[in-house]
Motif scaffolding. Structure first.
Motif, PDB file in Angstrom:
ATOM      1  N   GLU A 194       2.158  -9.464  -1.921  1.00  0.00           N
ATOM      2  CA  GLU A 194       2.682  -8.314  -1.163  1.00  0.00           C
ATOM      3  C   GLU A 194       2.716  -8.717   0.307  1.00  0.00           C
ATOM      4  OE1 GLU A 194       3.649  -5.169  -2.005  1.00  0.00           O
ATOM      5  OE2 GLU A 194       3.365  -3.987  -0.178  1.00  0.00           O
ATOM      6  N   PHE A 195       3.809  -8.401   0.989  1.00  0.00           N
ATOM      7  CA  PHE A 195       3.873  -8.713   2.412  1.00  0.00           C
ATOM      8  C   PHE A 195       3.227  -7.606   3.234  1.00  0.00           C
ATOM      9  CE2 PHE A 195       7.114 -11.667   0.982  1.00  0.00           C
ATOM     10  CZ  PHE A 195       6.769 -12.777   1.737  1.00  0.00           C
ATOM     11  N   GLY A 196       2.486  -8.003   4.233  1.00  0.00           N
ATOM     12  CA  GLY A 196       1.906  -7.053   5.178  1.00  0.00           C
ATOM     13  C   GLY A 196       2.622  -7.237   6.501  1.00  0.00           C
ATOM     14  N   GLY A 197       3.938  -7.104   6.519  1.00  0.00           N
ATOM     15  CA  GLY A 197       4.747  -7.432   7.687  1.00  0.00           C
ATOM     16  C   GLY A 197       5.264  -8.852   7.553  1.00  0.00           C
ATOM     17  N   ALA A 212     -11.771   1.532 -15.812  1.00  0.00           N
ATOM     18  CA  ALA A 212     -11.836   2.514 -14.743  1.00  0.00           C
ATOM     19  C   ALA A 212     -10.492   2.707 -14.074  1.00  0.00           C
ATOM     20  CB  ALA A 212     -12.863   2.080 -13.706  1.00  0.00           C
ATOM     21  N   SER A 213     -10.282   3.894 -13.588  1.00  0.00           N
ATOM     22  CA  SER A 213      -9.047   4.219 -12.879  1.00  0.00           C
ATOM     23  C   SER A 213      -9.271   4.060 -11.385  1.00  0.00           C
ATOM     24  CB  SER A 213      -8.661   5.658 -13.177  1.00  0.00           C
ATOM     25  OG  SER A 213      -9.712   6.504 -12.746  1.00  0.00           O
ATOM     26  N   THR A 214     -10.179   3.175 -11.020  1.00  0.00           N
ATOM     27  CA  THR A 214     -10.542   3.031  -9.615  1.00  0.00           C
ATOM     28  C   THR A 214      -9.412   2.385  -8.824  1.00  0.00           C
ATOM     29  OG1 THR A 214     -12.775   2.696 -10.391  1.00  0.00           O
ATOM     30  CG2 THR A 214     -12.352   2.182  -8.093  1.00  0.00           C
ATOM     31  N   LEU A 215      -8.985   3.064  -7.786  1.00  0.00           N
ATOM     32  CA  LEU A 215      -8.004   2.485  -6.870  1.00  0.00           C
ATOM     33  C   LEU A 215      -8.767   1.998  -5.645  1.00  0.00           C
ATOM     34  CD1 LEU A 215      -4.889   2.154  -6.296  1.00  0.00           C
ATOM     35  CD2 LEU A 215      -5.148   4.156  -4.850  1.00  0.00           C
ATOM     36  N   ARG A 216      -8.652   0.727  -5.355  1.00  0.00           N
ATOM     37  CA  ARG A 216      -9.344   0.171  -4.190  1.00  0.00           C
ATOM     38  C   ARG A 216      -8.407   0.201  -2.989  1.00  0.00           C
ATOM     39  NH1 ARG A 216     -11.351  -1.624  -8.760  1.00  0.00           N
ATOM     40  NH2 ARG A 216     -13.439  -2.495  -8.891  1.00  0.00           N
ATOM     41  N   HIS A 217      -8.970   0.367  -1.809  1.00  0.00           N
ATOM     42  CA  HIS A 217      -8.154   0.303  -0.603  1.00  0.00           C
ATOM     43  C   HIS A 217      -8.961  -0.289   0.525  1.00  0.00           C
ATOM     44  CE1 HIS A 217      -9.684   4.578  -0.174  1.00  0.00           C
ATOM     45  NE2 HIS A 217      -9.514   4.491  -1.473  1.00  0.00           N
ATOM     46  N   VAL A 218      -8.291  -1.130   1.317  1.00  0.00           N
ATOM     47  CA  VAL A 218      -8.981  -1.815   2.405  1.00  0.00           C
ATOM     48  C   VAL A 218      -8.034  -1.907   3.598  1.00  0.00           C
ATOM     49  CG1 VAL A 218      -8.329  -4.137   1.561  1.00  0.00           C
ATOM     50  CG2 VAL A 218     -10.354  -3.871   2.993  1.00  0.00           C
ATOM     51  N   ARG A 219      -8.595  -1.709   4.767  1.00  0.00           N
ATOM     52  CA  ARG A 219      -7.796  -1.779   5.989  1.00  0.00           C
ATOM     53  C   ARG A 219      -7.554  -3.249   6.339  1.00  0.00           C
ATOM     54  NH1 ARG A 219      -5.868   1.681   9.384  1.00  0.00           N
ATOM     55  NH2 ARG A 219      -6.637   3.502   8.300  1.00  0.00           N
ATOM     56  N   TYR A 220      -6.364  -3.574   6.839  1.00  0.00           N
ATOM     57  CA  TYR A 220      -6.088  -4.932   7.308  1.00  0.00           C
ATOM     58  C   TYR A 220      -5.829  -4.893   8.800  1.00  0.00           C
ATOM     59  CZ  TYR A 220      -4.263  -9.541   7.990  1.00  0.00           C
ATOM     60  OH  TYR A 220      -4.091 -10.812   8.466  1.00  0.00           O
ATOM     61  N   PRO A 221      -6.386  -5.783   9.640  1.00  0.00           N
ATOM     62  CA  PRO A 221      -7.268  -6.898   9.299  1.00  0.00           C
ATOM     63  C   PRO A 221      -8.498  -6.434   8.501  1.00  0.00           C
ATOM     64  CG  PRO A 221      -6.610  -7.027  11.601  1.00  0.00           C
ATOM     65  CD  PRO A 221      -6.101  -5.731  11.081  1.00  0.00           C
ATOM     66  N   ASP A 262      -1.302  -4.477  -9.206  1.00  0.00           N
ATOM     67  CA  ASP A 262      -0.305  -4.207  -8.173  1.00  0.00           C
ATOM     68  C   ASP A 262      -0.971  -3.997  -6.819  1.00  0.00           C
ATOM     69  OD1 ASP A 262       2.248  -3.992  -7.206  1.00  0.00           O
ATOM     70  OD2 ASP A 262       2.669  -2.030  -8.053  1.00  0.00           O
ATOM     71  N   PHE A 263      -0.204  -4.306  -5.773  1.00  0.00           N
ATOM     72  CA  PHE A 263      -0.591  -4.066  -4.380  1.00  0.00           C
ATOM     73  C   PHE A 263       0.413  -3.130  -3.749  1.00  0.00           C
ATOM     74  CE2 PHE A 263      -2.230  -8.655  -3.685  1.00  0.00           C
ATOM     75  CZ  PHE A 263      -3.533  -8.274  -3.786  1.00  0.00           C
ATOM     76  N   GLU A 264      -0.029  -2.425  -2.731  1.00  0.00           N
ATOM     77  CA  GLU A 264       0.918  -1.690  -1.890  1.00  0.00           C
ATOM     78  C   GLU A 264       0.325  -1.693  -0.488  1.00  0.00           C
ATOM     79  OE1 GLU A 264       3.819  -0.628  -2.891  1.00  0.00           O
ATOM     80  OE2 GLU A 264       4.415   0.527  -1.129  1.00  0.00           O
ATOM     81  N   PHE A 265       1.108  -2.126   0.494  1.00  0.00           N
ATOM     82  CA  PHE A 265       0.616  -2.139   1.871  1.00  0.00           C
ATOM     83  C   PHE A 265       1.365  -1.065   2.646  1.00  0.00           C
ATOM     84  CE2 PHE A 265       0.530  -3.828   6.279  1.00  0.00           C
ATOM     85  CZ  PHE A 265      -0.847  -3.821   6.444  1.00  0.00           C
ATOM     86  N   ASP A 266       0.611  -0.179   3.266  1.00  0.00           N
ATOM     87  CA  ASP A 266       1.246   0.913   4.000  1.00  0.00           C
ATOM     88  C   ASP A 266       0.361   1.326   5.159  1.00  0.00           C
ATOM     89  OD1 ASP A 266       3.407   3.154   3.906  1.00  0.00           O
ATOM     90  OD2 ASP A 266       1.504   4.204   4.167  1.00  0.00           O
ATOM     91  N   ASP A 267       0.944   1.374   6.342  1.00  0.00           N
ATOM     92  CA  ASP A 267       0.267   1.893   7.511  1.00  0.00           C
ATOM     93  C   ASP A 267      -1.110   1.241   7.724  1.00  0.00           C
ATOM     94  OD1 ASP A 267       0.302   3.456   9.708  1.00  0.00           O
ATOM     95  OD2 ASP A 267      -0.324   5.306   8.715  1.00  0.00           O
ATOM     96  N   GLY A 268      -1.149  -0.073   7.597  1.00  0.00           N
ATOM     97  CA  GLY A 268      -2.385  -0.805   7.867  1.00  0.00           C
ATOM     98  C   GLY A 268      -3.390  -0.813   6.737  1.00  0.00           C
ATOM     99  N   ILE A 269      -3.048  -0.188   5.610  1.00  0.00           N
ATOM    100  CA  ILE A 269      -3.990  -0.159   4.484  1.00  0.00           C
ATOM    101  C   ILE A 269      -3.376  -0.865   3.276  1.00  0.00           C
ATOM    102  CG2 ILE A 269      -5.268   1.326   2.867  1.00  0.00           C
ATOM    103  CD1 ILE A 269      -5.314   3.444   5.099  1.00  0.00           C
ATOM    104  N   LEU A 270      -4.171  -1.739   2.656  1.00  0.00           N
ATOM    105  CA  LEU A 270      -3.731  -2.400   1.423  1.00  0.00           C
ATOM    106  C   LEU A 270      -4.353  -1.648   0.249  1.00  0.00           C
ATOM    107  CD1 LEU A 270      -2.253  -4.883   0.147  1.00  0.00           C
ATOM    108  CD2 LEU A 270      -4.476  -6.015   0.137  1.00  0.00           C
ATOM    109  N   TYR A 271      -3.505  -1.110  -0.624  1.00  0.00           N
ATOM    110  CA  TYR A 271      -3.963  -0.424  -1.832  1.00  0.00           C
ATOM    111  C   TYR A 271      -3.948  -1.433  -2.973  1.00  0.00           C
ATOM    112  CZ  TYR A 271      -3.152   3.786   0.920  1.00  0.00           C
ATOM    113  OH  TYR A 271      -3.193   4.749   1.905  1.00  0.00           O
ATOM    114  N   PHE A 323      -0.201 -11.039   1.464  1.00  0.00           N
ATOM    115  CA  PHE A 323      -1.398 -10.764   0.671  1.00  0.00           C
ATOM    116  C   PHE A 323      -1.222 -11.385  -0.714  1.00  0.00           C
ATOM    117  CE2 PHE A 323      -1.179  -6.993   3.522  1.00  0.00           C
ATOM    118  CZ  PHE A 323      -2.380  -7.203   4.192  1.00  0.00           C
ATOM    119  N   ALA A 324      -2.309 -11.924  -1.245  1.00  0.00           N
ATOM    120  CA  ALA A 324      -2.244 -12.496  -2.597  1.00  0.00           C
ATOM    121  C   ALA A 324      -3.581 -12.298  -3.280  1.00  0.00           C
ATOM    122  CB  ALA A 324      -1.898 -13.984  -2.527  1.00  0.00           C
ATOM    123  N   ALA A 325      -3.533 -11.999  -4.561  1.00  0.00           N
ATOM    124  CA  ALA A 325      -4.768 -11.880  -5.339  1.00  0.00           C
ATOM    125  C   ALA A 325      -5.094 -13.238  -5.933  1.00  0.00           C
ATOM    126  CB  ALA A 325      -4.578 -10.854  -6.450  1.00  0.00           C
TER     127      ALA A 325
END
Lengths: 277, 427
Positions: free
Chosen positions: B47-50, B200-209, B181-190, B55-57
């Motif tokens: 997923e591109f973050g700009g 689990a249906s856990t959705l992780r999210h982390v701010r980038y940087p 799957d990834f989704e990058f939006d408004d500085g957050i990578l989902y 981003f890569a898993a």
């Protein structure tokens, strides 16, 4: 010298200790085998959620495609019983593959139309087949096809309840094990990672884990002798039984009934006491 | 004259030149980060973050990597609105990698947001074992492998950290997450994924940087076909879009409910109940959820959600109907039927991976059912099909369009050059 090496290779090949695969030579030692399979029990609930397959070599993660089958006792292959994933569920070290039975197939309450093949049938025998086409990272094929027979019992629709667990507590000043009996087997990774012995201030007690009675018993031997006094058996709320049921609720909850909560549930605690010998 | 598919293929093959060096190749310095212990080993979901971050898993490391790709590829070369017509791409790539086409496993495809160069994560079988590769492809068919192990990076763990207090009866690696799957939006990578140790249906999210910790939200949704609250079903594909003025996560699950969740609800430790707005059919796994703007039948730009499926055709859903769709909360037993805001089906069968390419096109990595090869081709938004997939009477150079077919002729004459067949335009 060359003749000697050639003779050795020929004799190894003839004795079956050496195979030639896609231009590659693999010795018997280099050929992977299934080292372990969980659950260990041979009677499994109809709503079983997963198998864990351990290999004795780091495997090629792309080689699992089309290599796993579940067969009925008459040899019929049960199609699409396992969950398809974009990336197969390998552990970091490439030695453990997790197989998830498709929740869409094992769920209860589906209309008959949604289960054109009902998959597991209670009382019948099935075989999990790990094909020979699995290869190691260096391209060596399995030494042999691996087969594991199991029987299917009725679905497990009772959440694991720590209140019903039986604790066999050792004496103080000994390194005797603490034995916890669950009355039913629990998930393999839950047994390793979701139960810990802690002091009442929350400090983890170091030690060694082993299992008994087809994963129905969790046996903890401390590194140091037990001190007299109160302890807690701390249970992560993500602990699962073989069907994915958690202490906080069932994997598969009927409509209108609250099912398992997610990551936010607090850990459960079972208090126990180590007495003077 | 009969124009056969093989002639189409030959034309494409002639246009497919594999040029080793893409323009603007930068000298890549070895990573200066202190994360030597976490050097990347393999790539799966991208997923591109700009324009400068990819981003890569990495499933082997159980981490998410953010690679700095500032000079890769040349950002001065803008290939916007340039179609990919790379029929037989799989064989070309195999030749470039000096391997067999079956020796390549495709993991993901992401289109660079500025240059429109396609980035592919693949695994190649080699004699010394499987090797993970990052492959760059231009619409002209120029292929280049980039050594991702030498790119500057930062990373964050996504699996469990094993404790060292307790030893086990055998070596038992901790639960790891296989990212779906990834989704990058408004500085957050989902980050959506399937754990190998808990369902689990856990959705992780982390701010980038990247920050120190990855936050988690568990999501509950109602599955009409299963008549269950599937509290713990993992998300397979997702996208973030503005629905009815609210930033919303649109998530697709196996077998195939489509669920919306307001992004503002996704806080750490929260338990969120999603709104099931469509049932896209049983026995199906969603591959991609794309949100895009395309021209509608009234020739006006309109927002759509496109769900590309593994087993079924893709669903094109108007954003407006998705926003207005009521929550599905009744059991549903119609086998094979769809329900709710399911939109219309568009012909994307055989798609392995897809990404939004530019305002006019979607890029598809597609299995060619005639040749068995893998094609890298653009599909026009609004049309969602390639004329060259079909051999019909229109393909004959002496075909006479009738007066009533004026619109059809205009469309064909527009699309033929885009797909690489300017010579087949009938004036």
């Amino acid at each position: 010298m060359f003749i000697l090496i050639l003779n050795t290779i020929v004799s190894l090949f003839l004795s079956g200790q050496l195979t030639f695969l896609e231009g590659q030579t693999c010795t018997t030692k280099q050929q992977p085998r299934v080292a372990d399979l969980y659950p260990r029990a041979t009677v499994l609930p109809k709503n079983l959620l997963r198998f864990y397959v351990y290999f004795d070599h780091a495997m090629d993660s792309a080689s699992s495609a089309g290599q796993i089958e579940i067969r009925t006792s008459s040899g019929k292959v049960l199609d699409e019983l396992l969950l398809q994933s974009r990336a197969p569920l390998w552990s970091e070290d490439g030695r453990r593959l997790t197989l998830i039975l498709d929740p869409g197939r094992i769920k209860t309450g589906l209309s008959h139309a949604h289960q054109p093949d009902s998959g597991f049938k209670v009382g019948e025998e099935f075989t999990l087949v790990i094909g020979q086409g699995f290869t190691t990272e260096t391209g060596c094929e399995m030494a042999a096809v691996f087969e594991h027979q199991f029987f299917i019992a009725r679905a497990d629709t009772t959440p694991p309840n720590p209140k019903n667990w039986a604790l066999n507590t050792p004496s103080a000043m000994s390194r005797d094990p603490l034995t916890v009996s669950f009355k039913k087997p629990l998930d393999h990774l839950s047994l390793a990672y979701r139960i810990r012995v802690k002091t009442i201030t929350g400090q983890s007690i170091p030690g060694a884990l082993s299992l008994g009675k087809d994963d129905e018993q969790w046996i903890f031997t401390p590194s140091e002798v037990w001190a007299e006094g109160p302890y807690n058996l701390v249970i992560d709320s993500r602990l699962e039984d073989l069907a994915g049921n958690r202490p906080t609720g069932l994997f598969d909850a009927p409509v209108g009934q609250r099912s398992t909560r997610g990551a936010s549930a607090a850990p459960l605690q079972l208090a126990f006491k180590i007495d003077h010998p | 004259m009969v124009i056969t598919r093989s002639r189409f293929g030959a034309l494409f093959a002639a246009a497919l030149l594999t040029i080793d060096a893409l323009a603007g190749v930068a000298t890549i310095e070895a990573s200066s980060t202190t994360e030597k212990a976490h050097m990347p080993r393999s790539l799966s979901i991208l997923e591109f973050g700009g324009p400068n971050v990819l981003f890569a898993a990495d499933q082997k490391q159980n981490r998410i990597y953010a690679f700095e790709i500032e000079n890769i590829p040349d950002s001065t070369r803008n290939l916007d609105i340039t179609p990919y017509n790379l029929v037989g791409f799989g064989s070309q790539l195999a030749r470039y990698l000096e391997t067999d086409p079956l020796g390549v496993t495709y993991h993901d495809l992401a289109v660079h947001p500025v240059t429109k160069v396609a980035f592919l994560s693949i695994t190649v079988k080699t004699e010394s074992g499987p090797r993970s590769e990052l492959i760059l492809v231009t619409p002209k068919g120029e292929i280049r492998s980039v050594d991702f192990r030498k790119l500057p990076f930062s990373s964050v763990p996504i699996g469990e950290t094993p404790d060292s207090d307790v030893t086990f009866w055998r070596d038992i690696p901790a639960a790891a997450l296989s990212v779906t799957d990834f989704e990058f939006d408004d500085g957050i990578l989902y980050i959506a994924g399937l754990s190998n140790g808990e369902f689990a249906s856990t959705l992780r999210h982390v701010r980038y940087p990247f920050e120190d910790s990855v936050e988690m939200t568990s999501i509950e949704m109602f599955h009409t076909a299963h008549n269950q609250n599937e509290t713990r079903a993992p998300i397979r594909a997702m996208s973030i879009a503005t629905v009815d003025g609210r930033k919303t996560l649109i998530a697709a699950y196996t077998c195939t409910p489509l669920v919306t969740i307001p992004a503002s609800d996704l806080s750490d430790g929260a338990h969120v109940v999603g709104k099931t707005i469509a049932e896209l059919g049983y026995g199906n796994t969603p591959l991609e959820v794309l949100t895009l703007t395309a021209y509608n039948l009234e020739r006006q730009p309109e927002e759509f959600v496109l769900v590309i499926n593994r087993e079924m055709g893709a669903n094109l859903i108007q954003m407006e109907s998705l926003a207005k769709a009521p929550a599905l909360n009744q059991a549903f037993s119609g086998l094979g039927d769809t329900l709710g805001a399911h939109g219309t089906q568009v012909p994307f069968a055989g798609t392995l991976q897809a990404d939004d390419q530019d305002p006019q096109q979607i890029l598809l990595l597609r299995r060619n059912i005639d040749t068995g090869d893998v094609d890298l081709i653009s599909s026009m938004k609004g049309v969602y099909f390639r004329l060259s997939d079909f051999v019909s009477e229109y393909t004959f150079p002496d075909y006479q369009y009738s007066k009533s077919q004026e619109g059809t002729q205009k469309f064909h004459n527009m699309i033929k050059p885009i797909e690489g067949y300017a010579d087949l335009v009938i004036k």
